[in-house]
Design an enzyme around this catalytic site. Structure first.
Site, short mmCIF file in Angstrom:
data_model
loop_
_atom_site.label_atom_id
_atom_site.label_comp_id
_atom_site.label_asym_id
_atom_site.label_seq_id
_atom_site.Cartn_x
_atom_site.Cartn_y
_atom_site.Cartn_z
N GLU A 166 0.81 -1.21 0.00
CA GLU A 166 0.00 0.00 0.00
C GLU A 166 0.84 1.26 0.00
O GLU A 166 0.50 2.25 -0.67
CB GLU A 166 -0.96 0.01 1.19
CG GLU A 166 -2.11 -0.99 1.10
CD GLU A 166 -1.75 -2.40 1.56
OE1 GLU A 166 -0.56 -2.65 1.91
OE2 GLU A 166 -2.65 -3.26 1.60
N HIS A 208 -10.79 -5.24 10.80
CA HIS A 208 -11.51 -5.26 9.52
C HIS A 208 -12.91 -4.67 9.64
O HIS A 208 -13.78 -5.00 8.84
CB HIS A 208 -11.64 -6.70 8.99
CG HIS A 208 -10.35 -7.33 8.56
ND1 HIS A 208 -9.46 -7.86 9.43
CD2 HIS A 208 -9.83 -7.52 7.33
CE1 HIS A 208 -8.42 -8.36 8.77
NE2 HIS A 208 -8.62 -8.16 7.49
C1 LIG Z 1 -1.67 -4.58 4.75
C2 LIG Z 1 -2.79 -5.43 4.27
N1 LIG Z 1 -3.24 -5.25 3.01
C3 LIG Z 1 -4.23 -6.02 2.52
C4 LIG Z 1 -4.80 -6.98 3.29
C5 LIG Z 1 -5.96 -7.80 2.75
N2 LIG Z 1 -5.54 -9.17 2.56
C6 LIG Z 1 -5.78 -10.12 3.48
S1 LIG Z 1 -5.11 -11.56 3.09
C7 LIG Z 1 -4.52 -10.96 1.65
C8 LIG Z 1 -3.74 -11.85 0.74
C9 LIG Z 1 -2.56 -12.35 1.45
O1 LIG Z 1 -1.84 -13.19 0.63
P1 LIG Z 1 -0.67 -14.03 1.25
O2 LIG Z 1 0.21 -13.15 2.08
O3 LIG Z 1 -0.01 -14.74 0.14
O4 LIG Z 1 -1.37 -15.02 2.26
P2 LIG Z 1 -2.51 -16.09 1.98
O5 LIG Z 1 -3.82 -15.40 2.07
O6 LIG Z 1 -2.27 -16.68 0.64
O7 LIG Z 1 -2.36 -17.07 3.08
C10 LIG Z 1 -4.84 -9.63 1.49
C11 LIG Z 1 -4.49 -8.79 0.32
C12 LIG Z 1 -4.33 -7.12 4.61
N3 LIG Z 1 -4.88 -8.02 5.44
N4 LIG Z 1 -3.33 -6.36 5.05
#
Ligand SMILES: Cc1ncc(C[n+]2csc(CCOP(=O)(O)OP(=O)(O)O)c2C)c(N)n1
Lengths: 329, 339
Positions: free
Chosen positions: B67, B136
């Site tokens: 971000e 959230h």
């Molecule tokens: C700083 C932030 N940006 C966006 C999100 C929204 N978000 C939650 S999980 C996710 C994807 C995360 O992907 P990854 O780190 O690969 O973990 P996975 O969900 O595949 O376990 C996003 C974009 C968040 N929780 N925190």
């Protein structure tokens, strides 16, 4: 490092417990959410991120940890929590929002804290990297043993917090292991579409620490590499970065239609489900008999059943409990 | 502003936002969108659905989960002549990137003495009520509105959602566009039916900085925004059954704040209740009440009240969260305690 029979069976047991736990959670989560799927409804409301398929990461790493060691996990925490030995009853109750949960229902499934085994997780990606460094620093300053493991997703490595923490950990030679679970997807965005390098282990070089990449979601290989890295950290050798190829067998969260997945991907991953694969390996190399594994599965199932029953039977917190516990007692 | 209500087509806020962006992208090639899951997925909350198919990957850019990088990149692009629309998936995530927002996006016009403009829109989801826990579910209206240099809007319905988005994209200053998840029209979040309203097909703007009197009344003024407006309207219905005539004001915009509309209303009713899903202290509710008191306290027949979120993190368990959230009954009770 090669796992002993006990360690192999410990890993298998925890993988199965995690899977059985999530199977039940998945079923209960849908209660009250059909025919219309509304996250607010049912005995388990809110977002639900399942980790099934990713169990090898949790067990391969946590097999080397004891209760004093620290784990910071993510929004997808169940497998790691179980492998770290959190109290399953209290975790289930927390997921149901009951008073007998770790926080009495204040936190929920993305905010599981079990101080008895030094486990914590949180909902914003890469958020655990800094606290893991801090816990490791605390041990270093107090001359106490212990390593900290920060789990994060391959999507989360593009967050500034990860890089700042990597540098800090290396600079201060902290006993921290950064474990990246590469399940290829950050919600709907593929690793390829989000990340400039195909493998994140190369990023370790930027901070002068060892980097490893483990393919095929293989609990034995994970055990081996994590074991060496953790041993090194315990001996004062400083941090390591390990990226592990793993599989997200479900959607990002429950209710995800997964339209972004290429056709056939999910079916192919399910074919490679690590739990039947491990069972087959144990049987074929004669580590244990089918009867031994069956017994483990039965025990896991009953432990899970007990936790779910505990959660179901527990009371909700009083409404006004929402207003308490903001500051330390 | 062309806003006729004759069009019978109802849209959700999600679709209204997407349509606004689509139409503006058709007429202004400098408009582009960046954010997480805004491409193929069409936004976690549906507000960019269909855009990738029409405009392609160059203008509809899925970003890494970075971000700070992409929001500050939007600032740089905006200063260089582009008109980015960026999405911070949940307002709660502002913690990882607020420097880009309040130290760059919000201040560069001032620091340059107007030498640069920062025509960008930061859209972000707010609100709870569906047990998504304390990272959230926050609204954080006051946190954004407190810091000078960015306009802050939050629609309560699809008509305003479309017109505000178009106005925001045409504004040469940065606009924070906060959309409430419970109004979005996404069934999986549960949805407030009153937010899905007639929305014209052609493009139009809704003025940023102008509040709307949604219901006229004489006994009490209920002020809210986003979900708070719907709670206020329901409370007004309940009060009407007790022969109490409530006036309902939708703030629409927090910055600039239309103080005049609030002051005029309270001058008429003499009573003020502010409904705010954001934390109670140091926020929107205090600002509205102060606005009225500073102007002419003699107009008040009773001490103003607020129905806001208590100053605690948002709990996961449904019963605890619902206990904390504003609702129509709490508004009615606040009125009864005033008279
Ligand atoms: C700083 C932030 N940006 C966006 C999100 C929204 N978000 C939650 S999980 C996710 C994807 C995360 O992907 P990854 O780190 O690969 O973990 P996975 O969900 O595949 O376990 C996003 C974009 C968040 N929780 N925190």
């Amino acid at each position: 490092m090669t796992p002993s029979k006990d360690q192999i069976l410990w890993m298998y047991r925890n993988m199965v417990t995690s899977r059985r736990f999530e199977e039940i959670i998945e079923e209960i989560y849908m209660e009250g959410k059909t025919p219309a799927f509304n996250m607010a409804n049912g005995p388990i409301p809110g977002e639900m991120h399942l980790s099934n398929g990713q169990e090898p990461v949790a067990v391969g790493v946590c097999a080397h940890l004891n209760a004093d060691d620290i784990v910071t996990a993510t929004h997808r925490p169940h497998h790691q929590a179980i492998a770290k030995g959190v109290n399953l009853n209290k975790m289930a109750a927390e997921i149901f929002g009951k008073s007998s949960g770790f926080s009495g229902g204040r936190g929920g499934h993305m905010h599981i804290f079990d101080p008895d085994v030094n486990f914590a997780c949180s909902g914003i990606v890469a958020q655990g990297c800094g606290p893991a460094c801090g816990a490791a620093l605390s041990r270093q300053m107090q001359n106490k043993p212990g390593v900290a493991v920060s789990f994060l997703g391959e999507g989360a490595v593009n967050q500034g917090a990860f890089h700042e923490a990597m540098n800090l950990a290396a600079l201060w030679k902290l006993p921290v292991i950064f474990v990246v679970e590469d399940n290829a997807w950050g919600i709907s965005v593929s690793k390829e579409a989000s990340t400039a390098v195909p493998r994140n282990d190369v990023r370790a070089a930027a901070y002068g620490m060892p980097g490893h990449f483990i393919e095929n979601n293989d609990p034995y290989a994970i055990f081996d590499v994590a074991g060496e890295a953790i041993k090194r950290a315990r001996e004062g050798g400083g941090p390591s970065l390990i990226e592990i190829e793993t599989y997200r067998l479900a959607g990002h969260f429950m209710g995800d239609a997964e339209g972004y997945r290429p056709e056939g991907e999910k079916e192919a991953l399910i074919e490679k489900d690590p739990i039947p694969a491990m069972r087959a390996r144990i049987l074929s190399d004669g580590t244990a008999s089918a009867a031994e594994l069956d017994a483990i599965e039965t025990e896991s199932q009953s432990k899970v059943n007990e936790a779910i029953a505990f959660a179901r039977q527990s009371e909700l917190a009083a409404d006004t409990d929402a207003l308490t516990s903001v500051f330390a007692a | 502003m062309s806003s006729n209500g004759t069009n019978e087509r109802k849209l959700t806020i999600a679709r209204a936002m997407a349509e606004s962006i689509q139409q503006e992208m058709q007429i202004n090639e400098r408009v582009f969108v960046m954010g997480e899951d805004i491409g193929e997925l069409g936004g976690v909350f549906g507000n960019t659905r269909g855009l990738l198919e029409e405009f392609g990957k160059s203008r509809i850019r899925d970003t890494p989960i970075s971000e700070t990088a992409f929001i500050s990149a939007a600032v740089g692009a905006a200063q260089d002549g582009m008109r980015p629309v960026v999405e911070l998936m949940f307002a709660d995530f502002f913690g990882v990137c607020f420097d880009a927002i309040y130290n760059l996006m919000a201040k560069n016009i001032y620091f340059s003495g107007g030498g640069v403009s920062v025509p960008m829109v930061l859209m972000t989801s707010t609100g709870g009520g569906y047990s998504d826990g304390g990272q959230h579910s926050q609204c954080l209206y006051g946190s954004f509105a407190h810091l000078p240099g960015m306009k802050v809007v939050s629609p309560s319905n699809a008509f305003d959602a479309k017109g505000l988005m178009t106005a925001a994209m045409r504004d040469d200053s940065p606009v924070v566009y906060m959309f409430h998840k419970g109004l979005q029209g996404m069934g999986w979040l549960g949805t407030e039916a009153g937010a899905t309203v007639n929305t014209p097909e052609s493009d139009y703007t809704v003025e940023i900085g102008k509040a709307k009197v949604l219901r006229e009344g004489t006994d009490v003024t209920l002020v809210g925004l986003a979900m708070g407006v719907h709670n206020a309207l329901k409370a007004a219905d309940q009060l009407a059954k007790e022969d109490v005539s409530a006036e309902v004001i939708d703030l629409v915009s927090l910055v600039p704040l239309d103080r005049e509309t609030i002051i005029n209303s309270v001058a008429k009713t003499g009573r003020l209740i502010v409904v705010d899903e954001d934390y109670q202290s140091y926020g929107v509710s205090g600002e509205i009440i102060t606005t009225v008191c500073e102007h002419d306290i003699s107009k008040l027949k009773a001490a103003p009240k607020r129905v806001a979120y208590p100053d605690v993190p948002i709990p996961f368990a449904r019963n605890m969260e619902q206990f904390c959230l504003p609702n129509p009954d709490k508004i009615v009770a606040a009125y009864q305690a005033m008279v």
